[in-house]
Design an enzyme around this catalytic site. Structure first.
Site, PDB file in Angstrom:
ATOM      1  N   CYS A  84       0.851  -1.206   0.000  1.00  0.00           N
ATOM      2  CA  CYS A  84       0.000   0.000   0.000  1.00  0.00           C
ATOM      3  C   CYS A  84       0.879   1.246   0.000  1.00  0.00           C
ATOM      4  O   CYS A  84       0.609   2.215  -0.717  1.00  0.00           O
ATOM      5  CB  CYS A  84      -0.905   0.012   1.233  1.00  0.00           C
ATOM      6  SG  CYS A  84      -2.034  -1.385   1.354  1.00  0.00           S
ATOM      7  N   ASP A 498     -13.372  38.920 -38.976  1.00  0.00           N
ATOM      8  CA  ASP A 498     -14.224  37.922 -39.606  1.00  0.00           C
ATOM      9  C   ASP A 498     -15.659  38.465 -39.586  1.00  0.00           C
ATOM     10  O   ASP A 498     -16.003  39.284 -38.728  1.00  0.00           O
ATOM     11  CB  ASP A 498     -14.134  36.613 -38.822  1.00  0.00           C
ATOM     12  CG  ASP A 498     -15.065  35.547 -39.365  1.00  0.00           C
ATOM     13  OD1 ASP A 498     -15.001  35.284 -40.572  1.00  0.00           O
ATOM     14  OD2 ASP A 498     -15.858  35.008 -38.577  1.00  0.00           O
ATOM     15  N   ASP A 696     -14.160  33.953 -34.491  1.00  0.00           N
ATOM     16  CA  ASP A 696     -14.847  33.183 -33.452  1.00  0.00           C
ATOM     17  C   ASP A 696     -15.047  31.720 -33.811  1.00  0.00           C
ATOM     18  O   ASP A 696     -15.487  30.935 -32.979  1.00  0.00           O
ATOM     19  CB  ASP A 696     -16.226  33.802 -33.169  1.00  0.00           C
ATOM     20  CG  ASP A 696     -17.244  33.455 -34.244  1.00  0.00           C
ATOM     21  OD1 ASP A 696     -16.862  33.501 -35.429  1.00  0.00           O
ATOM     22  OD2 ASP A 696     -18.383  33.132 -33.893  1.00  0.00           O
ATOM     23  N   ASP A 700     -11.394  29.814 -38.048  1.00  0.00           N
ATOM     24  CA  ASP A 700     -10.607  31.036 -37.821  1.00  0.00           C
ATOM     25  C   ASP A 700      -9.292  30.756 -37.090  1.00  0.00           C
ATOM     26  O   ASP A 700      -8.432  31.636 -37.025  1.00  0.00           O
ATOM     27  CB  ASP A 700     -11.412  32.048 -37.000  1.00  0.00           C
ATOM     28  CG  ASP A 700     -12.620  32.576 -37.757  1.00  0.00           C
ATOM     29  OD1 ASP A 700     -12.548  32.640 -38.997  1.00  0.00           O
ATOM     30  OD2 ASP A 700     -13.629  32.902 -37.116  1.00  0.00           O
TER      31      ASP A 700
END
Length: 829
Positions: A84, A498, A696, A700
């Site tokens: 462990c 754009d 956006d 782009d």
């Protein structure tokens, strides 16, 4: 794979410190790149996967600085054997920024040392859980807030230094005033007063000023002198010269065995005071990050097994159902499952009006629930939330090193050795040809040169302005993902926009309904009922336009679509045809009566459709992608700033020119295919233009990367946002105007800082060296040199802080109206 690690560092004070740490880290095996920011006191390191973090810390310490490491004991349940232990150690050892891991099976605790800038406590907890064990909550880490602790230590040492330095100055100055000389002489001889000055100055020199010795020694040991070296050498020279003058005055030429204890004490005190004031001012430069962090909720109400449990925010995982009550902050991002309320999302959108939220609505962590209870399912938690990403963007911008800072760091790297050379020359010239006592003149001028030339202001000139500017941008809804963009955006001369989704709203809307025959509301009901059967975006725009006017749509009894032409249906006993002009011609309906209106609509970038009822022309319908609110205002403002504005679009030339006319754009790049957008930006750059591109969409992204500065609309796609240097969170083009104005103001601030910092050093080093003495008999006292040096750094910081008062040029928070015809455009023909 490359990994990125941030390490907080204490003890850096000037640009030469930055260069020293960067060189030390750059020489380490596996380090690809290392950039150090003086204002944030952090090193951003890019390294190969598997690089040992401990080696980086050793390199920083060897350079004379202190990396910030947190240590903490984490109770862990579920461990039962040695396997462990090894499992947890392996899981934690893979985390970036983990310095040391030690698991104690007997005490059921994991001791970890880690870099807080590289890995968080919640991430460590998550790794333990992934290994199959359960970490328990603990109190705060053993390492307290290092910034506060440094501030407290500085304040204590400044107070001690002031209390001890004042009597030293009173003694030294008092004996120089003829009126007070008899008083001091009557109490004890001059050498006795020198001894008291020695006793008072020693704690100031070696306790309050210990930091200068620790850092200065490391600088000299690595043959890379910096600001601390200058202070250490200058004050040590004054201190030990005075000690020798007190203990063995016979070794000095007549008239030169004088005390400079007050100079040493005052220099240390003034520089410590300057450091403390810098510490306070640096804290103010990071106010934006602190404000953003305050927006994060600390706890969340999780619904589990039908019960509500209040848990730390770190314990929330995707898929959890959470309850938020009126007036509370939403803890994480999610989707509403039950309830209805209004949520204040002004921190994201800038819109002051709360937004209605009901079932299936998305909610954002950090926003405020106003008046109803909501139950929602967590979708993004921790570092994936919108707020966490905003904080990460701002921090990344503040840590980024713009080109002007890289140049400044190179200059600072050679500045201090040059100053030390000037100091040696100054001493030699004064000692050789100066008036008597030549040693005293040589000593005073040399110490003045060393003290006044400290390059603190140079190192702080850029990062402090970038920190304040990027924070101010975040308040305005403008996120600078790269600090370099904050400097370079203001140098752009061309802005390319754009069209779809950037200049326009990105979705068709009903803009005109020109009635030829009949009642407009009744006709719109019939047409919308027909279009409701179609999934075409134009049809959806007409239906939404009718619903926005509160019209109930009737049921149709017969429907037939003719692709490429139009739709025929029977509604309320009327035969209705809706379609293009060629559809009307096929039906034999004459359009001459509306030819002028149709041509005008087409010239305005609107797509005209026609409606006929029972075989007679009834209306012209115009659908278009309308301009966003503020687009024309933004473009006018950009042109007023002297920028050329161009539009880039894949639309046909006629539509593009029509949109350009509406907003006042002269240069239009139309019919550009998605994969050609980046090439168009590159073509503009080959013309010698510095181009900022605004977009956006996914298509782009290449153009955003190609541009000198890429600006993404925050309402766009994640890919576009990731590719951009600047993100406009509010989706309003007026944000570009404000971002550009903020960039110009920040750049002016940076240049002003550099003019001051370099002008100060260039002009005052000769004065400190005594060039004015033969002309006007002026020598710069070392104490005044220390005060001037501290003032220089404080001036740069306060000048940068003035950016917090920046106000946007135009308001970009006005709400946008969507979904209905524009006023005055529903009318009779």
């Amino acid at each position: 794979m490359a990994e990125n690690v941030d390490i907080e560092i204490r003890g850096m004070s000037c640009a030469s410190c930055v260069g020293r740490v960067e060189r030390a880290l750059g020489q380490q095996p596996g380090v690809i790149d290392a950039q150090v920011n003086l204002a944030t006191q952090k090193a951003a390191i890019q390294m190969e996967g598997g690089t040992v973090t401990a080696g980086l810390l050793d390199a920083i310490e060897a350079a004379g600085y202190q990396p910030v490491v947190e240590s903490i004991d984490i109770p862990v349940t579920g461990m039962s054997c040695g396997s462990c232990v090894s499992r947890i150690e392996r899981a934690l050892g893979k985390l970036p920024g983990m310095v040391e891991v030690s698991i104690n099976l007997a005490t059921q605790k994991a001791f970890v040392r880690f870099l807080p800038g590289a890995v968080s406590l919640s991430r460590i907890h998550h790794a333990i859980r992934e290994a199959g064990y359960e970490p328990q909550d603990v109190d705060t880490p053993q390492q307290a807030d290092s910034e506060d602790r440094e501030g407290i230590q500085l304040r204590h040492k400044v107070i001690l230094a002031i209390l001890l330095t004042i009597p030293v100055v009173v003694i030294a100055m008092g004996q120089m005033v003829p009126a007070f000389q008899p008083f001091f002489s009557s109490l004890m001889p001059h050498r006795g007063w020198m001894a008291i000055e020695w006793l008072l100055t020693t704690p100031v020199q070696f306790y309050a000023g210990a930091r200068f010795y620790r850092a200065g020694y490391a600088e000299l040991r690595h043959a890379n002198p910096g600001m601390n070296s200058l202070v250490m050498i200058g004050t040590s020279a004054a201190y030990f010269f005075s000690v020798a003058a007190l203990l063995v005055p016979q070794l000095f030429p007549p008239g030169t065995a004088v005390s400079y204890f007050e100079a040493a004490a005052v220099i240390v005190t003034l520089i410590l005071l300057g450091r403390y004031l810098e510490h306070i001012a640096k804290g103010r430069t990071s106010q934006a990050i602190k404000k953003l962090l305050q927006l994060q909720a600390k706890t969340a109400r999780v619904l589990r097994d039908g019960e509500t449990h209040e848990v730390p925010i770190e314990a929330v995982v995707p898929g959890d159902r959470l309850l938020v009550r009126p007036g509370e902050r939403l803890p994480v991002d999610g989707v509403v499952e039950e309830g209805h309320s209004y949520v204040d999302e002004s921190m994201i959108s800038g819109e002051p009006i709360p937004v209605a939220k009901g079932k299936d609505a998305e909610v954002v962590g950090g926003t405020i629930n106003k008046n109803g209870a909501l139950t929602f399912r967590a979708t993004r938690v921790g570092a994936d939330t919108v707020l966490a990403q905003i904080i990460q963007m701002v921090e990344s911008a503040q840590a980024d090193k713009p080109p002007i800072q890289q140049l400044a760091d190179k200059i600072a790297g050679v500045f201090v050795p040059v100053v030390m050379g000037i100091a040696l020359i100054t001493f030699g010239v004064w000692f050789a040809v100066g008036p008597q006592p030549a040693l005293s003149f040589a000593f005073v001028t040399t110490v003045s040169v060393l003290v006044i030339a400290c390059p603190c202001a140079m190192g702080l000139a850029t990062p402090t302005a970038i920190m304040v500017g990027s924070g101010k941008g975040a308040e305005m809804g403008v996120l600078f993902r790269k600090g370099a963009a904050l400097e370079t955006l203001g140098k752009m001369n061309t802005v390319v926009l754009d069209k779809t989704g950037t200049l326009t709203r990105g979705r068709p809307e009903l803009t005109d309904f020109v009635v030829v025959e009949g009642h407009e509301d009744e006709l719109l009901r019939l047409v919308a009922a027909v279009e409701a059967q179609s999934e075409h975006p134009i049809a959806e725009a007409i239906v939404q336009g009718a619903k926005a006017r509160g019209l109930e749509l009737p049921t149709i009894s017969r429907f037939n679509a003719e692709p490429g032409y139009g739709i025929e249906a029977e509604v309320d006993g009327h035969q209705v045809h809706v379609g293009a002009d060629r559809y009307m011609h096929r039906l034999g309906i004459d359009l001459e009566v509306v030819e002028v209106q149709a041509k005008a609509l087409a010239e305005d970038a609107k797509s005209p459709l026609y409606a006929a009822v029972d075989g007679r022309l009834a209306a012209i319908i115009a659908v278009a992608d309308p301009l966003k609110t503020g687009s024309a205002e933004a473009i006018a403002a950009l042109k007023a700033m002297g920028l050329e504005v161009a539009m880039l679009t894949g639309d046909n030339r006629g539509t593009a020119d029509a949109i350009a006319r509406q907003v006042g754009i002269q240069r239009v790049l139309a019919e550009v295919l998605p994969d050609q957008k980046a090439a168009e930006i590159q073509r503009l750059q080959t013309e010698g233009r510095r181009v900022a591109f605004v977009g956006d969409g996914i298509n782009d992204a290449p153009a955003l990367v190609q541009a000198d500065v890429g600006i993404a609309i925050g309402t766009g796609t994640d890919i576009a946002i990731e590719a951009a240097d600047v993100v406009l969170m509010r989706g309003d083009l007026r944000g570009i105007v404000n971002a550009t104005a903020l960039s110009k103001r920040t750049r002016r601030t940076i240049l002003g800082n550099f003019v001051w910092a370099y002008g100060y050093n260039v002009s005052l080093i000769p004065v400190a060296a005594g060039v004015l003495y033969p002309v006007v008999g002026l020598l710069l006292n070392p104490m005044l040199a220390a005060a001037a040096m501290s003032f220089s750094s404080i001036f740069v910081l306060t000048n940068s802080l003035r950016l917090r008062r920046f106000t946007p040029d135009i308001d970009d928070t006005s709400p946008m109206t969507v979904g209905e015809p524009q006023a005055g455009q529903v009318h009779q023909a």
